[in-house]
Write an enzyme that holds these catalytic residues in place. Structure first.
Site, PDB file in Angstrom:
ATOM      1  N   VAL A   1       0.840  -1.198   0.000  1.00  0.00           N
ATOM      2  CA  VAL A   1       0.000   0.000   0.000  1.00  0.00           C
ATOM      3  C   VAL A   1       0.877   1.252   0.000  1.00  0.00           C
ATOM      4  CG1 VAL A   1      -1.765   1.304   1.265  1.00  0.00           C
ATOM      5  CG2 VAL A   1      -1.910  -1.190   1.146  1.00  0.00           C
ATOM      6  N   CYS A   2       1.996   1.191   0.699  1.00  0.00           N
ATOM      7  CA  CYS A   2       2.865   2.371   0.866  1.00  0.00           C
ATOM      8  C   CYS A   2       3.257   3.039  -0.452  1.00  0.00           C
ATOM      9  CB  CYS A   2       4.100   2.015   1.675  1.00  0.00           C
ATOM     10  SG  CYS A   2       3.718   1.521   3.378  1.00  0.00           S
TER      11      CYS A   2
END
Length: 195
Positions: free
Chosen positions: A48-49
């Site tokens: 997700v980062c």
């Protein structure tokens, strides 16, 4: 230490990666003339980062037009940040970014902002800090879902509008050009009668 909206943002000095180089970042160097969007993310080389980090970079010009700097922070080393920026986006890397990634290897910054998990990584926290160094907004997401850059921009615009127009407040879903209201029983009726 508990940190809240309305309090002075904890200052920090740390190593960061920007333009494929290492440098020293001090939060207080950004203040006085600019707002700061300070966001924390769990770890480099995750899933997700990079979607969040690249989304903030892609929209950096909009933040810059609002006299705002963006700083991303994780508990990774500056070497890890550098390696991740040297991998292209289609391969899960970040590529070139428009703002610095700050290393919080000792976890002091994450601790001072009270966003460190028991496992030693930062939650997905975002702080909007005004030119005076005061935290005007904070959000903290759990690890499994990302933030909304549109909402960060909208919130920043609402903060700036309300600071420039202290006799007005911004109602729900306010965007630039939308109606505001006077924060009193009589003045607010003008707003409510129009909706």
């Amino acid at each position: 230490m508990s940190i809240r909206v309305g309090q002075k943002a904890p200052d920090f000095t740390a190593t960061a990666v920007f333009d494929q180089e290492f440098g020293t970042i001090r939060l207080s160097d950004y203040l006085d003339k600019r707002y700061v969007v300070l966001f924390f993310y769990p770890l480099d080389f995750t899933f997700v980062c990079p979607t969040e980090i690249t989304a903030f970079s892609d929209r950096f010009k909009e933040f810059k037009e609002l006299s705002t700097e963006v700083l991303g922070v994780s508990v990774d080393s500056e070497f890890s940040h550098l390696a991740w920026t040297q991998i292209d986006r289609k391969s899960g890397g970040l590529g070139e970014l428009e703002y610095p990634l700050v290393s919080d290897l000792k976890k002091e910054i994450s601790s001072s902002y009270n966003v460190l998990t028991e496992d030693g990584v930062a939650l997905r926290a975002l702080f909007i800090i005004d030119k005076e160094g005061i935290i005007q907004h904070s959000t903290v997401n759990n690890l499994s879902f990302g933030r909304n850059v549109d909402e960060a921009l909208r919130t920043l615009q609402a903060i700036q509008y309300s600071q420039e127009n202290p006799d007005e407040v911004c109602p729900v879903n306010w965007k630039p050009g939308s109606k505001t209201m006077k924060p009193d029983p009589v003045g607010s009726k003008v707003y409510f009668e129009a909706i």
